[in-house]
Design an enzyme around this catalytic site. Sequence first.
Site, PDB file in Angstrom:
ATOM      1  N   ASN A   9       0.950  -1.316   0.045  1.00  0.00           N
ATOM      2  CA  ASN A   9       0.005   0.140  -0.110  1.00  0.00           C
ATOM      3  C   ASN A   9       0.970   1.351  -0.018  1.00  0.00           C
ATOM      4  O   ASN A   9       1.479   1.516   1.044  1.00  0.00           O
ATOM      5  CB  ASN A   9      -0.917   0.000   1.201  1.00  0.00           C
ATOM      6  CG  ASN A   9      -1.638   1.180   1.396  1.00  0.00           C
ATOM      7  OD1 ASN A   9      -1.790   2.024   0.423  1.00  0.00           O
ATOM      8  ND2 ASN A   9      -2.110   1.280   2.665  1.00  0.00           N
ATOM      9  N   TRP A  10       1.023   1.786  -1.330  1.00  0.00           N
ATOM     10  CA  TRP A  10       1.763   3.014  -1.348  1.00  0.00           C
ATOM     11  C   TRP A  10       1.200   4.162  -0.531  1.00  0.00           C
ATOM     12  O   TRP A  10       2.049   5.292  -0.574  1.00  0.00           O
ATOM     13  CB  TRP A  10       2.242   3.456  -2.849  1.00  0.00           C
ATOM     14  CG  TRP A  10       3.077   2.355  -3.521  1.00  0.00           C
ATOM     15  CD1 TRP A  10       3.506   1.111  -2.857  1.00  0.00           C
ATOM     16  CD2 TRP A  10       3.596   2.399  -4.839  1.00  0.00           C
ATOM     17  NE1 TRP A  10       4.299   0.359  -3.919  1.00  0.00           N
ATOM     18  CE2 TRP A  10       4.235   1.129  -5.016  1.00  0.00           C
ATOM     19  CE3 TRP A  10       3.600   3.249  -5.770  1.00  0.00           C
ATOM     20  CZ2 TRP A  10       4.930   0.951  -6.176  1.00  0.00           C
ATOM     21  CZ3 TRP A  10       4.299   3.283  -6.827  1.00  0.00           C
ATOM     22  CH2 TRP A  10       4.852   2.049  -7.157  1.00  0.00           C
ATOM     23  N   LYS A  11      -0.035   3.995  -0.112  1.00  0.00           N
ATOM     24  CA  LYS A  11      -0.553   5.240   0.511  1.00  0.00           C
ATOM     25  C   LYS A  11      -0.256   6.642  -0.570  1.00  0.00           C
ATOM     26  O   LYS A  11      -0.423   6.705  -1.723  1.00  0.00           O
ATOM     27  CB  LYS A  11      -0.140   5.760   1.971  1.00  0.00           C
ATOM     28  CG  LYS A  11       0.070   4.299   2.653  1.00  0.00           C
ATOM     29  CD  LYS A  11       0.119   4.859   4.082  1.00  0.00           C
ATOM     30  CE  LYS A  11       0.304   3.520   4.769  1.00  0.00           C
ATOM     31  NZ  LYS A  11       0.229   3.488   6.265  1.00  0.00           N
ATOM     32  N   HIS A  94      -9.555   0.503   4.973  1.00  0.00           N
ATOM     33  CA  HIS A  94      -8.025   0.920   5.549  1.00  0.00           C
ATOM     34  C   HIS A  94      -8.343   2.025   6.896  1.00  0.00           C
ATOM     35  O   HIS A  94      -9.170   2.871   6.790  1.00  0.00           O
ATOM     36  CB  HIS A  94      -7.014   1.665   4.858  1.00  0.00           C
ATOM     37  CG  HIS A  94      -5.553   1.574   5.363  1.00  0.00           C
ATOM     38  ND1 HIS A  94      -5.172   2.550   6.214  1.00  0.00           N
ATOM     39  CD2 HIS A  94      -4.690   0.836   5.095  1.00  0.00           C
ATOM     40  CE1 HIS A  94      -3.823   2.377   6.321  1.00  0.00           C
ATOM     41  NE2 HIS A  94      -3.750   1.114   5.987  1.00  0.00           N
ATOM     42  N   GLU A  96      -6.778   4.567   7.899  1.00  0.00           N
ATOM     43  CA  GLU A  96      -6.510   5.905   7.525  1.00  0.00           C
ATOM     44  C   GLU A  96      -7.918   6.424   6.915  1.00  0.00           C
ATOM     45  O   GLU A  96      -8.217   7.627   7.181  1.00  0.00           O
ATOM     46  CB  GLU A  96      -5.345   5.933   6.738  1.00  0.00           C
ATOM     47  CG  GLU A  96      -4.012   5.769   7.582  1.00  0.00           C
ATOM     48  CD  GLU A  96      -3.020   5.542   6.900  1.00  0.00           C
ATOM     49  OE1 GLU A  96      -2.830   5.509   5.759  1.00  0.00           O
ATOM     50  OE2 GLU A  96      -1.842   4.800   7.452  1.00  0.00           O
ATOM     51  N   GLU A 166      -5.153  -5.227  10.995  1.00  0.00           N
ATOM     52  CA  GLU A 166      -3.959  -4.030  10.796  1.00  0.00           C
ATOM     53  C   GLU A 166      -4.262  -3.381  12.263  1.00  0.00           C
ATOM     54  O   GLU A 166      -5.171  -2.223  12.171  1.00  0.00           O
ATOM     55  CB  GLU A 166      -4.066  -3.195   9.709  1.00  0.00           C
ATOM     56  CG  GLU A 166      -3.827  -3.855   8.297  1.00  0.00           C
ATOM     57  CD  GLU A 166      -2.974  -2.661   7.428  1.00  0.00           C
ATOM     58  OE1 GLU A 166      -1.997  -2.959   7.073  1.00  0.00           O
ATOM     59  OE2 GLU A 166      -3.926  -1.707   7.183  1.00  0.00           O
ATOM     60  N   GLY A 172       2.587   2.086  10.828  1.00  0.00           N
ATOM     61  CA  GLY A 172       3.429   3.088  10.562  1.00  0.00           C
ATOM     62  C   GLY A 172       4.367   3.460  11.622  1.00  0.00           C
ATOM     63  O   GLY A 172       4.866   4.792  11.721  1.00  0.00           O
ATOM     64  N   SER A 213       3.764  -2.073  10.378  1.00  0.00           N
ATOM     65  CA  SER A 213       5.141  -2.144  10.615  1.00  0.00           C
ATOM     66  C   SER A 213       5.899  -3.598  10.110  1.00  0.00           C
ATOM     67  O   SER A 213       6.896  -4.130  10.881  1.00  0.00           O
ATOM     68  CB  SER A 213       5.513  -2.018  11.832  1.00  0.00           C
ATOM     69  OG  SER A 213       5.113  -0.426  12.164  1.00  0.00           O
ATOM     70  N   GLY A 234       3.042  -1.269   4.211  1.00  0.00           N
ATOM     71  CA  GLY A 234       2.877   0.556   3.807  1.00  0.00           C
ATOM     72  C   GLY A 234       4.410   0.705   3.612  1.00  0.00           C
ATOM     73  O   GLY A 234       4.867   0.525   2.577  1.00  0.00           O
ATOM     74  N   GLY A 235       5.067   1.278   4.572  1.00  0.00           N
ATOM     75  CA  GLY A 235       6.128   1.979   4.348  1.00  0.00           C
ATOM     76  C   GLY A 235       7.270   1.072   3.694  1.00  0.00           C
ATOM     77  O   GLY A 235       7.964   1.455   2.700  1.00  0.00           O
TER      78      GLY A 235
HETATM   79  C1  PEP Z   1      -0.755   0.114   6.108  1.00  0.00           C
HETATM   80  O1  PEP Z   1      -0.733   1.188   5.949  1.00  0.00           O
HETATM   81  O2  PEP Z   1      -1.521  -0.649   5.706  1.00  0.00           O
HETATM   82  C2  PEP Z   1       0.443  -0.529   6.922  1.00  0.00           C
HETATM   83  C3  PEP Z   1       0.491  -1.406   7.328  1.00  0.00           C
HETATM   84  O3  PEP Z   1       1.702   0.372   7.041  1.00  0.00           O
HETATM   85  P1  PEP Z   1       2.922   0.190   7.451  1.00  0.00           P
HETATM   86  O4  PEP Z   1       3.582  -1.112   6.954  1.00  0.00           O
HETATM   87  O5  PEP Z   1       3.892   1.474   7.328  1.00  0.00           O
HETATM   88  O6  PEP Z   1       2.780   0.016   9.197  1.00  0.00           O
END
Ligand code: PEP
Length: 251
Positions: A9-11, A94, A96, A166, A172, A213, A234-235
């Site tokens: 997920n590049w957000k 998600h 967010e 999640e 994050g 994470s 994500g990251g």
């Molecule tokens: C996400 O936003 O779905 C996520 C899991 O982010 P991160 O891996 O950065 O925690």
Amino acid sequence: MRIPFVAGNWKMNKTVAEARELVSTMGAGLKAVKGVEKVICPPYVSLLAVANLLGGTDIGLGAQNMHWEEKGAFTGEVAPAMVKELCKYVILGHSERRQYFGETDETVNKRVLAAQKHAIIPIVCVGETLDENKSGQTAEVVRRQTLGALQGVDADFAPSLVIAYEPVWAIGTGLASSGDNAQHVHGQVIRPVLVELFGPETAEKIRILYGGSVTGANAAEFFSQPDVDGALVGGASLKDDFVAIAQAAAA
Ligand code: PEP
């Protein structure tokens, strides 16, 4: 046997030019990973460019959200048919989106039903906040979100669903859940809801990802758990680390 699933997920990161560059950099590494369903979810504006680069590969493309209406006066939104033209997958619910854009279990459910109607595979996100976790509400929240999101899903579409657990406190933050905690929520909370809704045979086919994470360094701890079928990342999906995560899923 559930095929491992890894989605990035590049957000709200990467311009179109940067998206092209990132796919070109990590594409060969990802292509070399076999036996894993691999998906990249860039921002809408880069979907076409990335689709062109991924054509003919076994790397799938996903959107990060989608409206449930077919078309019309919904400025700034993207309709299911538009997503379907380019993507096989869509991330829905998600945290967010829930936190910053007012999404609720009800609106997530509308999106999931729209995905079903258009045969787009939804990656449905659920997870508790830090406060909910601290006050012992994890099971109740995850159960409510999972049930809410999946109301009205047909039994024959259900096997293609992907659920992502999640925990909001892990997204994050660099503070990943433990593998044991992920296994507990997947195996004792989410899978039983899937059994309730679709019966044991179908529930066994549905992939449940962990997200929060995940890195190349901790991925194996999650993937060694029997009910962790992959990761929503994500990251780390913005770096070569994503290839290492896919490799860990293959192992
Ligand atoms: C996400 O936003 O779905 C996520 C899991 O982010 P991160 O891996 O950065 O925690």
